[in-house]
Write a protein that holds these residues in place. Structure first.
Motif, PDB file in Angstrom:
ATOM      1  N   ARG A  10      15.726  43.714  62.848  1.00 49.56           N
ATOM      2  CA  ARG A  10      16.469  44.715  63.294  1.00 49.56           C
ATOM      3  C   ARG A  10      18.063  44.676  62.877  1.00 49.56           C
ATOM      4  O   ARG A  10      18.869  45.673  63.075  1.00 49.56           O
ATOM      5  CB  ARG A  10      16.453  44.416  64.973  1.00 49.56           C
ATOM      6  N   PHE A  11      18.626  43.672  62.143  1.00 49.05           N
ATOM      7  CA  PHE A  11      19.864  43.691  61.703  1.00 49.05           C
ATOM      8  C   PHE A  11      20.189  44.692  60.556  1.00 49.05           C
ATOM      9  O   PHE A  11      21.228  45.078  60.231  1.00 49.05           O
ATOM     10  CB  PHE A  11      20.245  42.237  61.251  1.00 49.05           C
ATOM     11  N   LEU A  12      19.252  45.360  59.995  1.00 55.79           N
ATOM     12  CA  LEU A  12      19.139  46.249  59.056  1.00 55.79           C
ATOM     13  C   LEU A  12      19.748  47.535  59.712  1.00 55.79           C
ATOM     14  O   LEU A  12      19.812  48.271  58.850  1.00 55.79           O
ATOM     15  CB  LEU A  12      17.830  46.245  58.457  1.00 55.79           C
ATOM     16  N   GLY A  13      19.749  47.816  60.767  1.00 53.16           N
ATOM     17  CA  GLY A  13      20.338  48.992  61.384  1.00 53.16           C
ATOM     18  C   GLY A  13      19.394  50.052  61.759  1.00 53.16           C
ATOM     19  O   GLY A  13      19.573  51.080  61.638  1.00 53.16           O
ATOM     20  N   ILE A  14      18.197  49.610  61.925  1.00 52.91           N
ATOM     21  CA  ILE A  14      17.116  50.386  62.285  1.00 52.91           C
ATOM     22  C   ILE A  14      17.333  51.135  63.598  1.00 52.91           C
ATOM     23  O   ILE A  14      17.387  50.467  64.553  1.00 52.91           O
ATOM     24  CB  ILE A  14      15.631  49.925  62.187  1.00 52.91           C
ATOM     25  N   ASP A  15      17.673  52.598  63.509  1.00 53.09           N
ATOM     26  CA  ASP A  15      17.823  53.164  64.798  1.00 53.09           C
ATOM     27  C   ASP A  15      16.588  54.320  64.718  1.00 53.09           C
ATOM     28  O   ASP A  15      16.562  55.238  64.253  1.00 53.09           O
ATOM     29  CB  ASP A  15      19.188  54.008  64.658  1.00 53.09           C
TER      30      ASP A  15
END
Length: 72
Positions: free
Chosen positions: A57-62
């Motif tokens: 989730r740190f990858l910035g998945i919005d």
């Protein structure tokens, strides 16, 4: 490669696929491709084989996740 570029230029929307058992590289590459395609004015959806693991989730998945399909 030229054929792929021409197909993308003609398309209104593009499907971005990750490999099975996506890892950080695959998810990150999908997100980068989506960003690039949207910058070209294309609608881009990401489809993955499974929900994105919490650790990625740190990858910035919005995005919303439905049964392993990410629609970002």
């Amino acid at each position: 490669m030229k054929n792929v570029i021409e197909l993308i230029k003609k398309a209104d929307s593009v499907c971005v696929l990750g490999h099975i058992s996506e890892d950080a590289d695959s998810v990150g590459s999908c997100l980068a491709a989506k960003t690039l395609l949207e910058g070209l004015g294309k609608k881009a959806d990401i489809y993955l084989s499974a929900p994105v693991e919490r650790r990625l989730r740190f990858l910035g998945i919005d995005a919303e996740i439905f049964d392993g399909i990410v629609r970002a």
